[in-house]
Scaffold this motif. Structure first.
Motif, short mmCIF file in Angstrom:
data_model
loop_
_atom_site.label_atom_id
_atom_site.label_comp_id
_atom_site.label_asym_id
_atom_site.label_seq_id
_atom_site.Cartn_x
_atom_site.Cartn_y
_atom_site.Cartn_z
N SER A 1 72.84 38.71 37.46
CA SER A 1 73.91 39.17 38.35
C SER A 1 73.47 39.11 39.81
N PHE A 2 72.20 39.42 40.05
CA PHE A 2 71.66 39.34 41.40
C PHE A 2 71.76 37.92 41.94
N LEU A 3 71.40 36.93 41.12
CA LEU A 3 71.48 35.54 41.55
C LEU A 3 72.92 35.08 41.75
N ASP A 4 73.83 35.60 40.92
CA ASP A 4 75.25 35.25 41.09
C ASP A 4 75.77 35.67 42.47
N ALA B 1 77.11 33.29 45.52
CA ALA B 1 78.44 33.45 46.13
C ALA B 1 78.36 33.36 47.65
N ASN B 2 77.21 33.75 48.22
CA ASN B 2 77.07 33.73 49.68
C ASN B 2 77.07 32.31 50.25
N ILE B 3 76.69 31.33 49.41
CA ILE B 3 76.64 29.95 49.93
C ILE B 3 77.72 29.07 49.29
N ALA B 4 78.65 29.67 48.57
CA ALA B 4 79.66 28.89 47.86
C ALA B 4 80.49 28.03 48.80
N SER B 5 80.89 28.60 49.95
CA SER B 5 81.73 27.84 50.88
C SER B 5 80.95 26.69 51.49
N LEU C 1 76.63 23.94 42.10
CA LEU C 1 75.73 25.02 41.72
C LEU C 1 75.61 25.04 40.20
N ASP C 2 74.45 24.64 39.70
CA ASP C 2 74.23 24.57 38.26
C ASP C 2 73.42 25.78 37.81
N LYS C 3 74.03 26.62 37.00
CA LYS C 3 73.38 27.86 36.56
C LYS C 3 72.96 27.75 35.10
N LYS C 4 71.71 28.07 34.86
CA LYS C 4 71.18 28.11 33.49
C LYS C 4 70.43 29.43 33.32
N TYR C 5 71.19 30.47 32.98
CA TYR C 5 70.61 31.80 32.86
C TYR C 5 70.24 32.09 31.40
N ALA C 6 69.06 32.65 31.21
CA ALA C 6 68.67 33.09 29.88
C ALA C 6 69.44 34.36 29.53
N ALA C 7 69.90 34.45 28.31
CA ALA C 7 70.65 35.63 27.87
C ALA C 7 69.68 36.72 27.40
N GLY C 8 70.13 37.96 27.53
CA GLY C 8 69.36 39.08 27.01
C GLY C 8 68.08 39.39 27.75
N LEU C 9 68.00 39.02 29.03
CA LEU C 9 66.80 39.35 29.81
C LEU C 9 66.72 40.85 30.06
N PRO C 10 65.53 41.42 30.03
CA PRO C 10 65.40 42.84 30.37
C PRO C 10 65.60 43.06 31.86
N PRO C 11 65.97 44.27 32.28
CA PRO C 11 66.08 44.56 33.71
C PRO C 11 64.75 44.31 34.42
N VAL C 12 64.84 43.74 35.63
CA VAL C 12 63.63 43.41 36.39
C VAL C 12 63.51 44.37 37.57
N PRO C 13 62.36 45.02 37.76
CA PRO C 13 62.20 45.93 38.90
C PRO C 13 62.05 45.14 40.21
#
Length: 362
Positions: free
Chosen positions: A222-225, A229-233, A242-254
């Motif tokens: 979500s942070f990367l999304d 969005a800030n550079i979408a325009s 913008l090619d996104k390949k996010y791993a599912a089920g990642l633990p929260p990152v501090p």
């Protein structure tokens, strides 16, 4: 012994039986990457073509003996260790060789256990030396960064007040001339240059500050999304996908979202500039054994090797108006999270940011 950590060993002996015996001993002991040479000259030719962690060399050989090989190879390949093999009659030569930098010597005939014991000691010593060298280099680099950061901060603070005065004066002068007047253009040029210098001073101050992140568990995808969005325009105007390949089920990152947002925004800006037109930016996340990896790639031209080696150095830049601090700051921020940032060039130019799930000391 894993293949990734397997040392490369060279056996040098003019007698075929001795070479094959050493080869069998080493391979039975788990050393798979072993090469052979018949004399010192041939061994030097092998070393020119590939690196070896260890050389096992006989002393008495034709063309070039072991002692001559040792004297020729140590200055050129100081990180390659050498163990000499000698018959009892050659003990004096072996002792002399130790003074020229040989790690050890073993007398013929020797047992497999004796050979493997000497090899293990040598490789362990080499590994510890490399670790010590790496730690020393890292300490020196941190001390340099601290000194540079302190000087940059002092200089930036001293520059800001004069720059503000110059900026106000140029704005005042600009207001006194009509837009078509040449003096108006001159005032505009002064203002533009002052703004560039002001940006540099802000970068200096940012680089000189200490980073103590306020870590909170965050959904990294979500942070990367939000960053994307800030550079979408800009991507739409430049025709960049913008090619996104996010791993599912990642633990929260501090992470500290505010600090890391500056880093990711800078990397995305650099990616857009690197392509100079249409292309693609990749955003990828994946689970790592000891944390989570974020990868930001672009389809621009590869980064030259000489640039890759210095890309995180403070004040190193290939941009005409760059300060060379953006990536140096990025590294400091990531390391303050207990993480690591690296540049990879295959299959595409990409920055890999690795974050632990529990912060360790930077």
């Amino acid at each position: 012994m894993t293949s990734a950590a397997a040392p490369r060993i060279l056996i040098v002996d003019d007698e075929l039986i001795s070479r094959e015996l050493c080869l069998d001993f080493l391979q039975d002991g788990g050393y798979a990457d072993v090469d052979t040479a018949q004399n010192g000259q041939e061994a030097l030719e092998r070393l020119e073509k590939k690196s070896f962690q260890l050389v096992l060399s006989d002393i008495n050989m034709p063309v070039m003996d072991g002692l001559a090989f040792l004297k020729a190879s140590r200055p050129r390949y100081p990180r390659t260790e050498i163990i000499l093999m000698t018959a009892f009659g050659g003990l004096q030569s072996a002792l002399e060789a130790l003074r020229f930098g040989a790690y050890d010597y073993i007398t013929k005939p020797f047992t497999q256990d004796a050979l493997l014991a000497s090899v293990r000691r040598c490789l362990e010593k080499q590994m510890l030396s490399e670790q010590l060298r790496s730690a020393q280099d890292e300490l020196i680099q941190k001390e340099k960064l601290a000194a540079v950061g302190s000087m940059a901060g002092w200089l930036a603070h001293r520059m800001r007040n004069p720059l503000n005065v110059i900026l106000m004066c140029s704005q005042y002068l600009k207001s006194k001339f009509p837009e078509k007047d040449e003096k108006h253009d001159v005032s505009m040029a002064i203002e533009d240059k002052v703004k560039i210098l002001d940006k540099m001073t802000r970068d200096f101050i940012e680089f000189s500050r200490s980073y103590t992140p306020n870590l909170r568990p965050e959904d990294i995808n979500s942070f990367l999304d939000k960053a994307a969005a800030n550079i979408a325009s800009r991507c739409k105007i430049q025709e960049v996908s913008l090619d996104k390949k996010y791993a599912a089920g990642l633990p929260p990152v501090p992470i500290d979202k505010d600090l890391l947002e500056e880093v990711v925004n800078n990397l995305l800006d650099n990616a857009l500039e690197a392509m100079e037109g249409p292309g693609a930016i990749g955003l990828k996340t994946e689970r790592a054994p000891d944390g989570v990896v974020v990868e930001i790639s672009n389809s621009g031209a590869p980064v030259p090797e000489d640039v890759r080696e210095r890309i995180f150095e403070p004040f190193f830049t290939t941009k005409e108006r760059g300060t060379g601090l953006g990536l140096a700051i990025a590294r400091r921020v990531v390391e303050s999270h207990g993480g690591k940032i690296t540049l990879v060039s295959e299959p595409a130019t990409a920055f890999r940011l690795q974050f632990p799930l529990e912060k360790t000391a930077p």
